[in-house]
Design a protein around this motif. Sequence first.
Motif, short mmCIF file in Angstrom:
data_model
loop_
_atom_site.label_atom_id
_atom_site.label_comp_id
_atom_site.label_asym_id
_atom_site.label_seq_id
_atom_site.Cartn_x
_atom_site.Cartn_y
_atom_site.Cartn_z
N VAL A 26 23.01 87.22 6.21
CA VAL A 26 23.12 88.63 5.84
C VAL A 26 24.60 88.95 5.63
O VAL A 26 25.42 88.67 6.49
CB VAL A 26 22.54 89.54 6.93
CG1 VAL A 26 22.69 91.00 6.55
CG2 VAL A 26 21.09 89.20 7.19
N ASP A 27 24.91 89.50 4.44
CA ASP A 27 26.31 89.78 4.13
C ASP A 27 26.73 91.12 4.70
O ASP A 27 25.91 92.03 4.87
CB ASP A 27 26.52 89.79 2.61
CG ASP A 27 26.36 88.40 2.03
OD1 ASP A 27 26.60 87.43 2.77
OD2 ASP A 27 25.95 88.30 0.85
N LYS A 28 28.01 91.22 4.94
CA LYS A 28 28.57 92.46 5.45
C LYS A 28 28.31 93.59 4.45
O LYS A 28 28.52 93.42 3.25
CB LYS A 28 30.07 92.28 5.65
CG LYS A 28 30.62 93.19 6.68
CD LYS A 28 32.05 92.83 7.01
CE LYS A 28 32.55 94.02 7.80
NZ LYS A 28 33.38 93.76 8.87
N GLY A 29 27.82 94.72 4.94
CA GLY A 29 27.67 95.89 4.09
C GLY A 29 26.37 95.97 3.30
O GLY A 29 26.17 96.90 2.55
N GLU A 30 25.47 95.03 3.46
CA GLU A 30 24.22 95.12 2.69
C GLU A 30 23.06 95.60 3.56
O GLU A 30 23.14 95.63 4.79
CB GLU A 30 23.89 93.77 2.05
CG GLU A 30 23.38 92.70 3.00
CD GLU A 30 22.87 91.47 2.24
OE1 GLU A 30 22.50 91.60 1.06
OE2 GLU A 30 22.83 90.38 2.86
N ILE A 31 21.99 96.00 2.87
CA ILE A 31 20.74 96.29 3.56
C ILE A 31 19.77 95.17 3.22
O ILE A 31 19.42 94.96 2.06
CB ILE A 31 20.17 97.66 3.16
CG1 ILE A 31 21.13 98.77 3.59
CG2 ILE A 31 18.80 97.86 3.79
CD1 ILE A 31 20.61 100.17 3.33
N PHE A 32 19.41 94.42 4.22
CA PHE A 32 18.61 93.22 4.05
C PHE A 32 17.25 93.49 4.67
O PHE A 32 17.15 93.84 5.84
CB PHE A 32 19.33 92.08 4.78
CG PHE A 32 18.69 90.73 4.61
CD1 PHE A 32 19.04 89.91 3.55
CD2 PHE A 32 17.75 90.27 5.53
CE1 PHE A 32 18.47 88.65 3.41
CE2 PHE A 32 17.17 89.02 5.38
CZ PHE A 32 17.53 88.21 4.32
N THR A 33 16.19 93.37 3.85
CA THR A 33 14.86 93.73 4.35
C THR A 33 13.98 92.50 4.50
O THR A 33 13.99 91.62 3.64
CB THR A 33 14.19 94.73 3.39
OG1 THR A 33 15.05 95.85 3.23
CG2 THR A 33 12.86 95.19 3.95
N ILE A 200 27.99 105.60 4.42
CA ILE A 200 28.98 106.44 5.10
C ILE A 200 29.54 105.75 6.34
O ILE A 200 30.73 105.69 6.55
CB ILE A 200 28.37 107.80 5.49
CG1 ILE A 200 27.92 108.53 4.23
CG2 ILE A 200 29.37 108.64 6.27
CD1 ILE A 200 27.29 109.88 4.48
N LEU A 201 28.63 105.21 7.17
CA LEU A 201 29.10 104.59 8.41
C LEU A 201 29.54 103.14 8.20
O LEU A 201 30.17 102.55 9.07
CB LEU A 201 28.02 104.66 9.49
CG LEU A 201 27.48 106.06 9.82
CD1 LEU A 201 26.42 105.98 10.91
CD2 LEU A 201 28.60 106.98 10.26
N GLY A 202 29.14 102.56 7.06
CA GLY A 202 29.56 101.19 6.77
C GLY A 202 28.93 100.14 7.67
O GLY A 202 29.54 99.11 7.95
N ILE A 203 27.71 100.43 8.14
CA ILE A 203 27.04 99.49 9.03
C ILE A 203 26.05 98.63 8.22
O ILE A 203 25.31 99.15 7.38
CB ILE A 203 26.30 100.25 10.14
CG1 ILE A 203 27.30 101.02 11.01
CG2 ILE A 203 25.47 99.30 11.00
CD1 ILE A 203 26.66 102.00 11.97
N THR A 204 26.07 97.34 8.48
CA THR A 204 25.12 96.43 7.85
C THR A 204 23.74 96.63 8.48
O THR A 204 23.65 96.84 9.69
CB THR A 204 25.58 94.98 8.06
OG1 THR A 204 26.94 94.89 7.67
CG2 THR A 204 24.74 94.00 7.26
N VAL A 205 22.68 96.58 7.67
CA VAL A 205 21.34 96.84 8.21
C VAL A 205 20.40 95.69 7.88
O VAL A 205 20.37 95.21 6.74
CB VAL A 205 20.76 98.15 7.62
CG1 VAL A 205 19.34 98.38 8.11
CG2 VAL A 205 21.63 99.35 7.95
#
Lengths: 260, 415
Positions: A26-33, A200-205
Amino acid sequence: MTLLEVENLAVHFGGIKAVDGVSFGVDKGEIFTIIGPNGAGKSTIFNLVSRIYQPTSGRIRFEGKDITGLPAHRIAGLGIARTFQNIELFDMATVLDNMMLGRHAHRRTGPFAHLFFGPATRAEELAHRRKIEEVIDFLDLQHYRDQMIANLPYGVRKVVELGRALCTEPKILLLDEPSSGLNVEETEDMSFWISDIKNILGITVIMVEHDMNLVNEVSDRVLALNYGRVIATGTPAEVQAHPEVIRAYLGGDDTETEAA
Amino acid sequence: MRFLFKTDYAQDTRLFPFGGTKRFWSGLALYAAILVALAHYAPVALTSTHWLGLAIVYAVAFGAVLLRQNADGEGGHAAFWYGLLGVAALSAPFVLDLYFLSQITFVYVYAIAGVGLILLLGMCGQISLGHAAFMACGAYTAALLQAQGFDLLVTLPAAILLSALLGVVIGLPALRMTGIYLAFATYAFAFIVEEVLARWDGLTGGNMGFVLSDPSILGYTFDSEQKMYYLAMVLFALTLLAGLNIRRSSTGRAFMAIRDSETAAEAMGVNLAVYKTTAFAISAGMAGLAGAVYAHLLFFISPEGFTILLSINLLVLAVIGGLASMHGAIFGAAFIVVLPQLISLTKDSLPPVVGQLPGLESGIFGLVIILFVILEPMGLHGRWMKIKTYFQLFPLYKRGTFRRQKSYMVSEKNR
Ligand SMILES: Nc1ncnc2c1ncn2[C@@H]1O[C@H](COP(=O)(O)OP(=O)(O)O)[C@@H](O)[C@H]1O
Ligand SMILES: [Mg+2]
């Protein structure tokens, strides 16, 4: 940059291979589902990453550091936070107490100091209190601060659990079915919040989700899982068009094995 | 940000989070009334020293109330009632006869241990049938050290520390067991402690017991019922304060997290082993303190004073008082002091078949605990909160306000 890397992860419960050789990054800053039918092993992957389950084999790396051997209570401090599929809040405590527990990994004073609640403890409590107020504002939870979880409706609990995870100031957030049990409006709110958390918060999900609208709206990449194995990875559109994925969802429990 | 009701975050870290000024002024009148009543009805003639003492007490109580108020006049309300309670407690030795006074002293002592048990059972969700052993540890530590010539400044901290250490040891099974298994494990440990006290007669006097003298501190000796009353009261107040401090800091929240969901607690970074052990240590330390004061009140201790019955009494105290609140400790303690006396009072008027039943007292205690668990799981304090809410919301009170919502099955939780 790869933030979380899972390599050949497997866990067996007796005869069941719940997760069977899964690898992804999982890359920094992406949303991985992660999608997949019930029982595919999605929640089990979360439980492995948050170290609740012991893997039979495989490695988990976070920020390049191997965390496979760490105890579960060390994970929050590293910057990995999560929610649970069936909500695991502290039911007989208030919303504030639950959110303050999100700050646990950031505490600097110990039980002995707490017996006296001296200036250092007081200052620390205030700092945490200020921090969680940001999250309360972000998620519009102002009305519920002093309410006990046991008295809250399901939809609000879901948001509180998300809030508690945010209070840990995570680098990566694991959301297990964030929209399950929510009505249409609540799901929409959730969708906005998840995008905001990234933008906004810059959190990877990393999220496990069944609602394909939500998946398409927010995901950068999707991984499809079936019987504990990865069957496809790619953009939301690519994965949904993948024949293996269609078969997994439509084929029910046919016994033919997937192509290796 | 915070538009309604509250103005600053500091409110949430306060000992008394909510408050108002209204009752503060009506309270002033009450203070005055007490003063007048004291002057009229005190059984002893009040000397000028008494008056001076009372004046200081009132001044301090007022000061505390005023200090607690912030610019908006908030926070004074709860503090006021505590102040009033404090004044009533402080004046008790002037107005009560010695028998009642010593009973209240016992209430304080049980309440000290009760705060500890409520912290462990109510806050952290860990049961213990071993608290008699912690009290015994505190009692014998204080007694033996006093015999060596040490005063309270040494004996009390030593009693607390040794009991806390024993708590860590007895708490070890809690890392692996829960519920009824933990109850048995702690009981077994307590039984061992009781046996050791009885067998190691070279040190403890065995079943013959051990005699104590009046406790003293820096040359000041607590040689009257009144002085012992004040000693127990101050120690109870300090224990309650420590308990409430734990409650409003991250340690207390970690305890509650463990009680409500161990999985989520770990995910928040709570080290289960460390915090369960800490809960046992703090709880045992408080029980140890209670044991030390208990020993000084009785002047005589023997292993028979610290059996499973005492542990059960403390459990009754915690459940009756209300596991949800530290303040419940005082209700619960009053209950376990008063009930046996009520039973023995009514014993004679009952038909002999019932009145002379062996184990009548334990039976009634058991029955009461069962009734409370079924009918009033929040204890006496919970009942009091309900009555209060009822009057506050009076025309709008809904019947279901305190009903717990059913949640999903526990077995489903991790999936
Ligand atoms: N603790 C456990 N013990 C035994 N089997 C388990 C455990 N946790 C998960 N499983 C099994 O692993 C499989 C995957 O479960 P899960 O990860 O919860 O699926 P989902 O993809 O729906 O979240 C299921 O067959 C489930 O029964
Ligand atoms: Mg699942």
